[in-house]
Design a protein around this motif. Structure first.
Motif, short mmCIF file in Angstrom:
data_model
loop_
_atom_site.label_atom_id
_atom_site.label_comp_id
_atom_site.label_asym_id
_atom_site.label_seq_id
_atom_site.Cartn_x
_atom_site.Cartn_y
_atom_site.Cartn_z
N ARG A 186 -9.25 13.33 4.31
CA ARG A 186 -9.49 13.56 5.73
C ARG A 186 -9.90 15.03 5.89
NH1 ARG A 186 -7.83 10.44 10.16
NH2 ARG A 186 -6.57 9.05 8.88
N GLU A 187 -10.88 15.42 5.09
CA GLU A 187 -11.28 16.82 5.02
C GLU A 187 -12.27 17.16 6.11
OE1 GLU A 187 -8.76 17.79 2.70
OE2 GLU A 187 -10.37 19.16 2.09
N ARG B 72 -6.99 14.07 -13.98
CA ARG B 72 -6.37 13.71 -12.70
C ARG B 72 -4.85 13.54 -12.91
NH1 ARG B 72 -4.20 10.65 -9.52
NH2 ARG B 72 -3.60 9.36 -11.28
N GLY B 73 -4.09 13.78 -11.86
CA GLY B 73 -2.65 13.55 -11.94
C GLY B 73 -1.91 14.76 -12.46
N ARG B 74 -0.62 14.59 -12.72
CA ARG B 74 0.25 15.73 -13.05
C ARG B 74 0.89 15.60 -14.41
NH1 ARG B 74 -0.76 19.32 -8.76
NH2 ARG B 74 -1.39 17.96 -7.08
N HIS C 168 2.39 11.54 6.46
CA HIS C 168 1.98 10.17 6.13
C HIS C 168 2.27 9.90 4.67
CE1 HIS C 168 -1.40 6.89 6.36
NE2 HIS C 168 -0.22 6.41 6.05
N HIS D 134 -10.38 13.47 -6.99
CA HIS D 134 -8.92 13.42 -7.20
C HIS D 134 -8.35 12.02 -6.96
CE1 HIS D 134 -4.80 14.88 -7.17
NE2 HIS D 134 -4.62 14.48 -5.94
N HIS D 135 -9.07 11.20 -6.18
CA HIS D 135 -8.56 9.86 -5.84
C HIS D 135 -8.95 8.79 -6.85
CE1 HIS D 135 -8.41 11.07 -1.32
NE2 HIS D 135 -7.28 11.33 -1.91
N CYS E 255 2.16 7.23 2.72
CA CYS E 255 1.28 6.37 1.89
C CYS E 255 0.25 7.21 1.15
CB CYS E 255 0.57 5.33 2.75
SG CYS E 255 1.67 4.34 3.78
N ILE E 256 -0.22 8.27 1.78
CA ILE E 256 -1.23 9.11 1.16
C ILE E 256 -0.62 9.93 0.02
CG2 ILE E 256 -2.84 11.01 1.60
CD1 ILE E 256 -3.68 8.28 2.79
N LYS F 289 0.82 -1.22 0.00
CA LYS F 289 0.00 0.00 0.00
C LYS F 289 0.85 1.26 0.00
CE LYS F 289 -0.18 0.22 5.02
NZ LYS F 289 0.04 1.57 5.51
N THR F 290 2.07 1.19 0.55
CA THR F 290 2.91 2.37 0.65
C THR F 290 3.50 2.76 -0.70
OG1 THR F 290 3.49 1.71 2.88
CG2 THR F 290 4.89 3.39 1.85
N LYS G 67 -7.99 7.01 1.58
CA LYS G 67 -7.62 6.96 0.17
C LYS G 67 -8.84 7.12 -0.74
CE LYS G 67 -3.10 4.72 0.43
NZ LYS G 67 -2.31 3.46 0.36
N ARG H 172 -4.31 15.45 4.23
CA ARG H 172 -4.49 16.29 5.41
C ARG H 172 -4.29 15.41 6.64
NH1 ARG H 172 -6.93 21.41 5.82
NH2 ARG H 172 -7.61 21.40 3.65
N GLU H 173 -3.19 14.67 6.60
CA GLU H 173 -2.94 13.67 7.61
C GLU H 173 -2.31 14.29 8.85
OE1 GLU H 173 -4.83 11.08 6.06
OE2 GLU H 173 -3.28 9.87 7.02
N PRO H 174 -2.84 13.96 10.04
CA PRO H 174 -2.24 14.50 11.25
C PRO H 174 -0.90 13.82 11.54
CG PRO H 174 -3.94 12.91 11.80
CD PRO H 174 -3.98 13.07 10.30
N GLU I 34 -6.44 4.05 5.96
CA GLU I 34 -6.27 4.29 4.53
C GLU I 34 -7.42 3.71 3.70
OE1 GLU I 34 -2.18 3.35 3.20
OE2 GLU I 34 -1.65 3.72 5.28
N GLU I 35 -7.83 2.48 4.03
CA GLU I 35 -8.89 1.83 3.25
C GLU I 35 -10.08 1.43 4.12
OE1 GLU I 35 -8.81 1.77 0.05
OE2 GLU I 35 -6.73 1.73 -0.63
N THR J 40 -1.72 16.91 -2.83
CA THR J 40 -0.40 16.30 -2.81
C THR J 40 -0.14 15.61 -1.47
OG1 THR J 40 0.57 17.81 -4.41
CG2 THR J 40 2.08 16.81 -2.83
N ALA K 60 -4.00 -4.39 -0.13
CA ALA K 60 -5.29 -3.94 0.42
C ALA K 60 -6.38 -3.95 -0.65
CB ALA K 60 -5.16 -2.53 1.01
N HIS L 276 -0.27 7.73 -3.03
CA HIS L 276 -1.60 7.46 -3.59
C HIS L 276 -2.06 8.58 -4.54
CE1 HIS L 276 -5.71 5.99 -3.69
NE2 HIS L 276 -6.18 7.09 -3.17
N HIS L 277 -1.49 9.77 -4.39
CA HIS L 277 -1.92 10.90 -5.22
C HIS L 277 -1.16 11.00 -6.54
CE1 HIS L 277 -3.40 13.12 -1.36
NE2 HIS L 277 -4.35 12.42 -1.90
N PHE L 278 -0.07 10.24 -6.69
CA PHE L 278 0.80 10.44 -7.85
C PHE L 278 0.88 9.22 -8.75
CE2 PHE L 278 1.89 13.96 -5.21
CZ PHE L 278 2.24 14.96 -6.11
N ARG M 6 -1.72 2.11 -8.26
CA ARG M 6 -2.61 3.17 -7.80
C ARG M 6 -3.98 3.00 -8.45
NH1 ARG M 6 -5.21 7.33 -8.32
NH2 ARG M 6 -5.20 6.95 -10.56
N LYS N 244 3.01 0.80 -3.88
CA LYS N 244 2.15 0.44 -5.03
C LYS N 244 2.96 0.24 -6.30
CE LYS N 244 -2.03 2.78 -3.22
NZ LYS N 244 -3.27 2.02 -3.42
#
Lengths: 397, 397
Positions: B299-300, B379-381, A351, B357-358, A353-354, A62-63, B295, A299-301, B325-326, A296, A84, A357-359, A379, A65
């Motif tokens: 986490r908005e 989506r993506g860059r 974090h 975006h996911h 892993c998140i 998961k980290t 994912k 919003r992970e704490p 995450e899941e 990117t 996962a 997941h975005h890239f 992904r 992918k």
């Protein structure tokens, strides 16, 4: 990326028909950048730990992918992979023939994809409910295969898993009697164990005692577990302290992040992935705006003491304290550093892993030199053929 | 997805060579599902609002990232599109010839991609710093084009933008004197205006007064703005109250979400996008676990009164209160509803842009009937050619 290489300027090289930026400073931002030496060190460190303690390593993909990193984990001795999503399992089946779906196998579509994984892949799953086993058996028949089934137990995380040895025995017995399913053992997710050796000793002992009760009850009932699987990156380093554990399933250790470093599960120098970002505005006093926002960093704490969503690697007193979708605000109030418009910064995310997941791709560097790039191939959710063959442009509204 | 259609069972139909689920209940989860009637209503409502008030609509594509929806926005009268990333701009240039990069044009790679947008696309950008204009001028020469440049002003959001009319005039003058750049007007992002007509009246008046000072100073200096652009979904509905505004740039209104509904910027029945998820564990009392985690949902925070990261559409007293995450945890303590393993739920997310975006595709439904699907193409860059031509498997570690 440049359309034409300009070797005379020494700033780019041609590879595979396109020019690749040679130095970090030339990359388009925001982009995740992995220090290849740190990645190699992290992979070696976990491999050495499990070898030392006679544990089996089934890293969670998961980290990263990425089949390329998974292949390296397997080369270094991993017995298989944990996934996962079915997307992860399908992509990883190209490099691995022993895959655990570390996720409840619930839902017809998920089960069908599970059944259709390549025949040469040994597939394991975990279950915490007798009700889910009938559908799993149907999937095994559909796929003309046998699933290894682990009983998921809850040792304090309170997310999934059975809470009593009696329930674990009942599920094991049901697995044993069900066509297409083989009872394999126990699995738990110790995500609440977060600290280093010497801390949380009481918690680690309690997890060991509770786990022991499950193992004993299953063994007494005639179902001795072949596999007892724990894991998660911070907890992995303590699994040798818990009697009976045979396997660990860490994921984050390949890259690490601000959380794993903050809680002492790695050194700051082990944070292999940073987000390269650019300062895109300095118009408001006391802050700088960068092009890494929620889309990117997430919003992970920070799962430790500390503020913000990411830390500037070279200025550990500067955090990303506010986020919009594509903007991050660097709070400069605790620092004398004043970045200029266009400056690049490297961020250690809370974090990792998140972020991945975005890239769609990751850049590999040594120092400031860009050496390689690889796709985040697992992904997303779709199977490869699924989307490519989608009906083209049906009526929308 | 089924490999073979089974029309006799009435549960699937063949389209484009693959079987498509006919009903919501057959979809693999987690997946974003859009109610097509609500989407059409939302598109029509904004089109009617801007027509009524004589405003121009330049919708932000960050919410949907889909050329198909963008084309529908343009068909309904939008004058052009707003984009945050170059990926968005490149993909949208296939359906639109008037694109605003609503993002600081800073960084060599970003500027190069901006310059290389198709020649038939009129490209606008915003700037809040004289320093960025020289590089922008170089990009204009490189692309053999002219950029329309707006001065970004800060009217209280404190993210980007100049804070005084004097600075705005200085930048406008610099734009006017720079080859390849045309001064177009003013732009601001009123993300802090969130309420309905009748609320926050003082704030709306203050924004109007401050904006007036910018317009007056520029006009007096010989640079009357052709465009005065505000926007964002909640604030868009109030832009007719602010004198001088000519254009709005809302994004979220196409789908809406728990935040826009909670603050009264739309009705709950206008939430067009829900996340379809499956209950994957009920082993821990007082909660149900679903397969939509960070994912999927991000986490908005809810930007209004209320807990959790998403709301169950049919059970508005049940929220997703914890996320892995899941995994998402539904807190059932305020409800008598007890979902069973395998049940599907539809979630209204706090922030829909992050959900989109996911994912790589969106499912379009009417009622429970699945009618279409479309790719989240922007989506993506990466640029399309960028990654396809990447060097294959260079040495990693």
């Amino acid at each position: 990326m440049l359309d034409e290489a300009d070797d005379s300027a020494g700033i780019s090289r041609v590879a595979g028909g396109i020019a690749v930026a040679t130095y970090l400073e030339q990359l388009e931002t925001p982009v995740p950048v992995v220090d290849l030496d740190r990645l190699a060190h992290n992979l070696d460190r976990m491999a050495a730990y499990v070898t030392l303690h006679g544990l089996k390593l089934r890293p969670h993909v998961k980290t990263h992918k990425s089949p390329r990193i998974a292949a390296e984990q397997l080369r270094l001795g991993a017995v298989g992979l944990s996934c996962a999503t079915l997307r992860e399992a399908e992509v990883m089946s190209e490099v691995c023939d022993d895959i655990l779906l570390a996720y409840p196998p619930v839902g017809a579509a998920r089960l069908e994809r599970l059944a259709r994984l390549p025949q040469d892949v040994r597939v394991s799953v975990a279950a915490d409910d007798i009700q889910s086993l009938d559908a799993l058996s149907v999937a095994a028949r559909l796929g003309q295969r046998t699933f290894d089934v682990r009983v998921e137990v809850d040792l304090g995380m309170h997310r999934v898993g059975v809470t009593t040895p009696e329930k674990a025995v009942a599920i094991a017995r049901h697995i044993d009697r069900t066509v297409g399913l083989d009872f394999a053992g126990l699995q738990f997710y110790p995500g609440h164990i977060r600290a280093n050796v010497g801390e949380q000793d009481d918690l680690v002992r309690k997890v060991g005692t509770d786990l022991g009760a499950f193992i004993e009850a299953l063994t007494d009932a005639g179902f001795p577990p072949r596999v007892v699987s724990g894991g998660s990156t911070p907890a992995a380093w303590r699994m040798h302290e818990i009697p009976g554990v045979t396997e660990v399933r860490p994921g984050t250790y390949v890259y690490n992040d601000r959380t794993t470093a903050s809680i002492g599960a790695c050194d700051w120098d082990d944070c292999a992935l940073t987000v390269l970002a650019t300062v895109i505005s300095v118009s408001v006093k006391g802050q700088a705006v960068i092009d890494a926002g929620t889309k990117t960093l997430g919003r992970e704490p920070l799962r430790a003491e500390g503020d913000g969503f990411a830390m500037v690697q070279d200025h550990p007193d500067v955090f990303v304290t506010r986020l919009s979708e594509e903007h991050g605000i660097l709070d400069l109030s605790r620092s004398s550093w004043r970045p200029r418009l266009g400056d690049q910064v490297r961020l250690v995310p809370n974090h990792v892993c998140i972020v991945v997941h975005h890239f769609d791709e990751i850049i590999g560097v040594r120092g400031h030199a860009v050496e390689t790039r690889w796709p985040v191939a697992a992904r997303g959710r779709a199977s490869n053929q699924d989307f490519d063959n989608a009906p083209s442009k049906p009526r929308m509204v």
